[in-house]
Design a protein around this motif. Structure first.
Motif, PDB file in Angstrom:
ATOM      1  N   MET A  83      -7.517  -0.448  -2.996  1.00 21.06           N
ATOM      2  CA  MET A  83      -5.726  -0.611  -3.545  1.00 21.06           C
ATOM      3  C   MET A  83      -5.117   0.552  -3.722  1.00 21.06           C
ATOM      4  N   THR A  84      -6.133   1.649  -4.096  1.00 22.20           N
ATOM      5  CA  THR A  84      -5.415   2.979  -3.963  1.00 22.20           C
ATOM      6  C   THR A  84      -5.182   3.803  -2.796  1.00 22.20           C
ATOM      7  N   TRP A  85      -5.964   3.342  -1.944  1.00 17.80           N
ATOM      8  CA  TRP A  85      -5.701   3.670  -0.344  1.00 17.80           C
ATOM      9  C   TRP A  85      -4.463   3.097  -0.152  1.00 17.80           C
ATOM     10  N   LEU A  86      -4.424   1.671  -0.204  1.00 11.92           N
ATOM     11  CA  LEU A  86      -3.125   1.158   0.359  1.00 11.92           C
ATOM     12  C   LEU A  86      -1.692   1.761  -0.486  1.00 11.92           C
ATOM     13  N   ASN A  87      -1.794   1.513  -1.865  1.00 10.05           N
ATOM     14  CA  ASN A  87      -0.523   1.826  -2.668  1.00 10.05           C
ATOM     15  C   ASN A  87      -0.047   3.276  -2.434  1.00 10.05           C
ATOM     16  N   GLU A  88      -1.058   4.101  -2.643  1.00  8.15           N
ATOM     17  CA  GLU A  88      -0.715   5.709  -2.924  1.00  8.15           C
ATOM     18  C   GLU A  88      -0.766   6.464  -1.564  1.00  8.15           C
ATOM     19  N   ARG A  89      -1.404   5.875  -0.450  1.00  5.83           N
ATOM     20  CA  ARG A  89      -1.316   6.585   0.559  1.00  5.83           C
ATOM     21  C   ARG A  89      -0.889   5.969   1.612  1.00  5.83           C
ATOM     22  N   PHE A  91       0.927   2.622   2.101  1.00  3.49           N
ATOM     23  CA  PHE A  91       2.322   2.166   2.061  1.00  3.49           C
ATOM     24  C   PHE A  91       3.258   3.361   2.386  1.00  3.49           C
ATOM     25  N   ASP A  95       5.955   3.441   5.299  1.00  6.84           N
ATOM     26  CA  ASP A  95       7.483   3.285   5.147  1.00  6.84           C
ATOM     27  C   ASP A  95       8.092   4.243   6.257  1.00  6.84           C
ATOM     28  N   THR A 189      -0.542 -11.039  -1.312  1.00  3.89           N
ATOM     29  CA  THR A 189       0.875 -10.677  -0.755  1.00  3.89           C
ATOM     30  C   THR A 189       1.650 -11.659  -0.295  1.00  3.89           C
TER      31      THR A 189
END
Length: 431
Positions: A83-89, A91, A95, A189
């Motif tokens: 989740m850290t990997w997805l949300n902070e790096r 995603f 974008d 999601t």
């Protein structure tokens, strides 16, 4: 004109190994037959004869889960939990991806996969028309889906519209090498009613679904808290399993979950290296196989692996579970090979792809260097391939009867152009 390929030996499937010269006759994109010895030179119909007596033939590898254009994010978010990997790096970088970036990232992935012996892969990502264009040009076989999420009404409607449009544009295109499925990202999601809508669209279009399920313990705990159901039980309840489904990961599963999947014919994409690197855990592969569930192997995206080398996944699947079970007989070499070939084809619901070199199978073939130290001596050719060989041992690759790699170099991809474009895109991503 038919094509004849002479080789020094072959693994036809997990049960048939021929450690002596033989030849294959290809009729277009299908294997017509194979015979021991060399092709008779005394007349007969003219053929395109390809002599590769210093090669060992095997079926093309099938990568049952991935996100191809994530090659552009390789190394951009390492050593982080999911989740850290997805949300902070991931995603924030995604974008910035453009249609142009998706095309070149997919070209890079196709290059990496083809030269390492993968002839079929699955993909769930964004701007997929541009990924499909790269697939069509590269010659690889692919199962493609638009990755959709349902955070709001706009994203939900856009996801259904883009999926329907992508299916109309690309299903069975590129001489049948492209198969389109639907790609809801995950239950966390995509709300339950949205998953039901996606299942109804899959029925209408008569295509399978691929989805992430039960990848992390947190995902399962949250699902039980929100719905009083595991992600797999929830997927069944909302009707997802009423259509053919390929579920990626399935790391944290209960016995009831596995019973549901076995009863409903759900296929699983086992991604051992990605699951280890993200600290997600180890899926119970032996138990899945004992339940009769069809399982294939996948690399996941290059941002979480960090390569697309199916030889690594095959060897890891064979060794990891021996260590977990403390049993050297768990997942023997023949089973690991099957997971990466024939079972992988079944996991993707590809009827035209058998994942073998038997007569009637799609002519997807990999030729290994018989002189490689990894293949010497040949006490057990199949074991050598699973436990010793790697991507560098691949010399020639055929997809649908067409040669796409020769001497380790791709014939369908401008590698210098790919290098230049990927370097350009990388600079844009880090601005």
């Amino acid at each position: 004109m038919k094509t004849v390929i002479e080789v020094g030996g072959a693994i036809i499937d997990k049960d048939t190994v021929i450690a002596e010269p033989l030849y294959f006759v290809l009729d277009g994109d299908i294997i017509e037959r194979y015979e021991r010895g060399t092709y008779p030179r005394d007349g007969g119909e003219p053929v395109n004869l390809i002599r590769k007596q210093k090669r060992i033939a095997m079926p093309g590898l099938v990568n049952t889960h991935g996100h191809a254009a994530m090659t552009l994010l390789r190394g951009a978010g390492d050593d982080l939990p999911l989740m850290t990997w997805l949300n902070e790096r991931i995603f924030p970088l995604e974008d910035k991806l453009t249609e142009d970036a998706i095309y070149w990232g997919t070209q890079l992935a196709a290059w990496e996969m083809l030269v390492s012996g993968t002839t079929t892969y699955t993909d769930m990502y964004m701007m997929m028309d541009h990924a499909a264009k790269a697939v069509a040009e590269s010659g690889i076989r692919a199962v493609l889906s638009v990755g959709v999420v349902g955070f709001n009404d706009v994203s939900r409607e856009n996801g259904l519209h883009r999926s329907r449009s992508f299916h109309g544009n690309w299903h069975r295109q590129a001489s049948g090498r492209i198969t389109v499925t639907l790609g809801p990202h995950a239950p966390y999601t995509c709300p339950p009613d949205y998953l039901t809508e996606i299942a109804e669209l899959a029925k209408e279009l008569d295509v399978p679904i691929q989805i992430h399920l039960s990848e992390t313990q947190t995902e399962v705990v949250n699902s039980q808290g929100d719905h009083n159901l595991t992600p797999i039980a929830l997927a069944e309840k909302v009707g997802l399993f009423d259509v053919p489904t390929l579920a990626a990961h399935c790391v944290h599963v209960t016995d009831d979950d596995l019973d549901i999947m076995a009863r409903r014919g759900v296929r699983i994409a086992h991604n051992p290296q990605s699951n280890l690197k993200l600290g997600s855990g180890i899926a119970p592969l032996p138990k899945m196989l004992e339940k009769g569930i069809v399982v294939g192997l996948g690399t996941d995206g290059a941002a979480s692996n960090n390569n697309l080398d199916m030889f690594e996944e095959m060897r890891l699947a064979a060794t990891l579970h021996k260590g977990v079970a403390q049993d050297a007989e768990v997942i023997p070499a023949a089973v690991a090979f099957d997971l990466a070939t024939a079972l992988g084809a079944k996991a993707c619901f590809l009827r035209q792809l058998h994942g073998t070199l038997k007569p009637g199978a799609a002519a997807d073939m990999v030729l290994l260097d018989a002189a490689s130290p990894h293949l010497l001596p040949q006490h057990n050719l199949l074991s050598n391939v699973v436990y010793a060989c790697g991507a560098d041992d691949v010399r020639d690759v055929f997809v649908a009867g067409r040669q796409v790699v020769s001497g380790g170099e791709p014939l369908t991809i401008d590698v210098e152009r790919v290098r230049a474009e990927v370097a350009r895109i990388k600079e844009q991503l880090i601005k």
